[in-house]
Design an enzyme around this catalytic site. Structure first.
Site, mmCIF file in Angstrom:
data_model
loop_
_atom_site.group_PDB
_atom_site.id
_atom_site.type_symbol
_atom_site.label_atom_id
_atom_site.label_comp_id
_atom_site.label_asym_id
_atom_site.label_seq_id
_atom_site.Cartn_x
_atom_site.Cartn_y
_atom_site.Cartn_z
ATOM 1 N NE ARG A 219 82.360 32.034 -38.905
ATOM 2 C CZ ARG A 219 83.042 30.897 -38.895
ATOM 3 N NH1 ARG A 219 82.416 29.744 -38.777
ATOM 4 N NH2 ARG A 219 84.355 30.904 -38.978
ATOM 5 C CG HIS B 177 82.953 35.411 -42.419
ATOM 6 N ND1 HIS B 177 84.015 34.784 -41.811
ATOM 7 C CD2 HIS B 177 82.299 36.058 -41.435
ATOM 8 C CE1 HIS B 177 83.985 35.023 -40.512
ATOM 9 N NE2 HIS B 177 82.953 35.803 -40.266
ATOM 10 C CG HIS C 140 77.854 38.153 -31.862
ATOM 11 N ND1 HIS C 140 78.899 38.972 -31.507
ATOM 12 C CD2 HIS C 140 78.313 37.386 -32.874
ATOM 13 C CE1 HIS C 140 79.942 38.712 -32.276
ATOM 14 N NE2 HIS C 140 79.614 37.752 -33.121
ATOM 15 C CD1 TRP D 274 78.372 37.172 -27.721
ATOM 16 C CD2 TRP D 274 78.148 35.402 -29.066
ATOM 17 N NE1 TRP D 274 79.518 37.061 -28.463
ATOM 18 C CE2 TRP D 274 79.410 35.990 -29.305
ATOM 19 C CE3 TRP D 274 77.782 34.283 -29.812
ATOM 20 C CZ2 TRP D 274 80.313 35.496 -30.246
ATOM 21 C CZ3 TRP D 274 78.670 33.785 -30.745
ATOM 22 C CH2 TRP D 274 79.924 34.374 -30.955
ATOM 23 C CG ASP E 201 80.582 40.345 -27.948
ATOM 24 O OD1 ASP E 201 80.196 40.636 -29.097
ATOM 25 O OD2 ASP E 201 80.958 39.205 -27.623
#
Length: 313
Positions: free
Chosen positions: A69, A73, A202, A234, A263
């Site tokens: 992440r 980002h 994910h 997930w 999703d």
């Protein structure tokens, strides 16, 4: 894609959070001078050392999701319509500054910075921009994912005033998920196949309602960690990179697993569904497309020194 879930506070937007000593230090980095061949060799050696320390960090802390992440980002603020660097955003290390860490989509990422700051201190010649992307790619690979064809040599921005404005990262529950995903990712220069492939990351990580407003506080898959317990994942094996994310969305048989609007739309939108269905059936194809898309994402908005980058292979 809600890249903000793969896997904020301070005294002033003009400070760099030093998470080890708990201090806010003004950033005085001026970037790197142009590298000759010997210097490039030294840079590669430092990058290899940093990569090995990231591997050891992953083994010790199981922090794969938040490192993915972090890299995403930093890169995901890129705007292809802005030609001037660093106003275009992208992989330039700006996420180390408090003002950007406080963006809503970056909630919790200060913890990722804390984890990798000792590696930055040890290998000071490695830029934040490179370290964020190296950590992200290494986390994918160490979780069982594909080898990412990475290059390094990214130059850091030097001041918080160079951080991108808030609002460039995807949201999880927009009114029109497909339209939102295309608006965000087309702005970066990515296409439908790349949107779906990147969404497959994910398979790693959890959403925590206290950070994002999404997900359950705990499930049978997250109540015992690893790491801090809780959140909703997930996939059932949320530290293993595979194609189970697509299978879980397609089947929708497990209430303990998270499915966000961004999703679900992968199997509802006719174009996205072509790739999502293929990836649910064929992990090799998913890995191939994911590796290509991840590498492309990691280079968005980056300025390289040397211009052709540094390969570690």
């Amino acid at each position: 894609m809600a890249i903000h879930y793969l896997l904020r506070r301070g005294v002033s937007g003009g400070s760099l959070l030093h998470p080890i000593r708990g201090l806010f230090l003004a950033s005085k980095e001026l970037g790197r001078r142009p590298l000759g061949s010997a210097a490039a060799g030294d840079a590669a050696a430092e990058l290899r050392g940093a990569r090995e320390d990231v591997r050891q960090l992953l083994k010790a802390t199981s922090c794969h999701p938040i490192l993915v992440r972090l890299g995403w980002h930093d890169a995901g603020t890129y705007d292809k319509n802005i030609t001037e660097w660093p106003k275009c955003g992208g992989a330039n290390g700006s996420l180390r500054f408090e003002v950007e860490l406080k963006h809503g989509a970056n909630a919790g990422l200060v913890n990722a910075l804390k984890l990798i700051q000792p590696i930055k201190d040890k290998f000071s010649g490695v830029t934040y921009a490179d370290l964020f992307q190296l950590a992200s790619a290494t986390a994918i690979e160490e979780a069982g994912g594909p080898k990412i064809p990475m290059i390094y040599g990214r130059v850091d921005v030097i001041a918080p005033e160079q951080c991108p404005p808030e609002g460039r990262l995807p949201a999880a529950g927009p009114p029109s998920p497909a339209e939102h995903l295309r608006e965000v990712f087309y702005r970066m220069g990515l296409n439908d196949k790349e949107i779906v492939a990147l969404s497959g990351a994910h398979t790693l990580g959890r959403a925590r309602p206290e950070r994002s407003g999404w997900g359950k506080s705990e499930t049978k898959y997250t109540k015992d960690g690893p790491g801090a317990p809780g959140g909703q994942s997930w996939t059932s094996h949320w530290l293993k990179f595979d194609n189970s994310y697509f299978k879980a969305i397609e089947e929708r048989r497990d209430d303990h697993l998270l499915v966000l609007p961004t999703d679900a739309v992968l199997f509802e939108d006719s174009s996205f569904k072509i790739y999502a269905t293929k990836y649910a059936k064929d992990q090799d194809t998913f890995f191939e497309d994911y590796a290509e898309a991840h590498a492309k994402l990691s280079n968005l908005g980056a300025k390289f020194d040397p211009p052709k980058g540094i390969s570690l292979e």
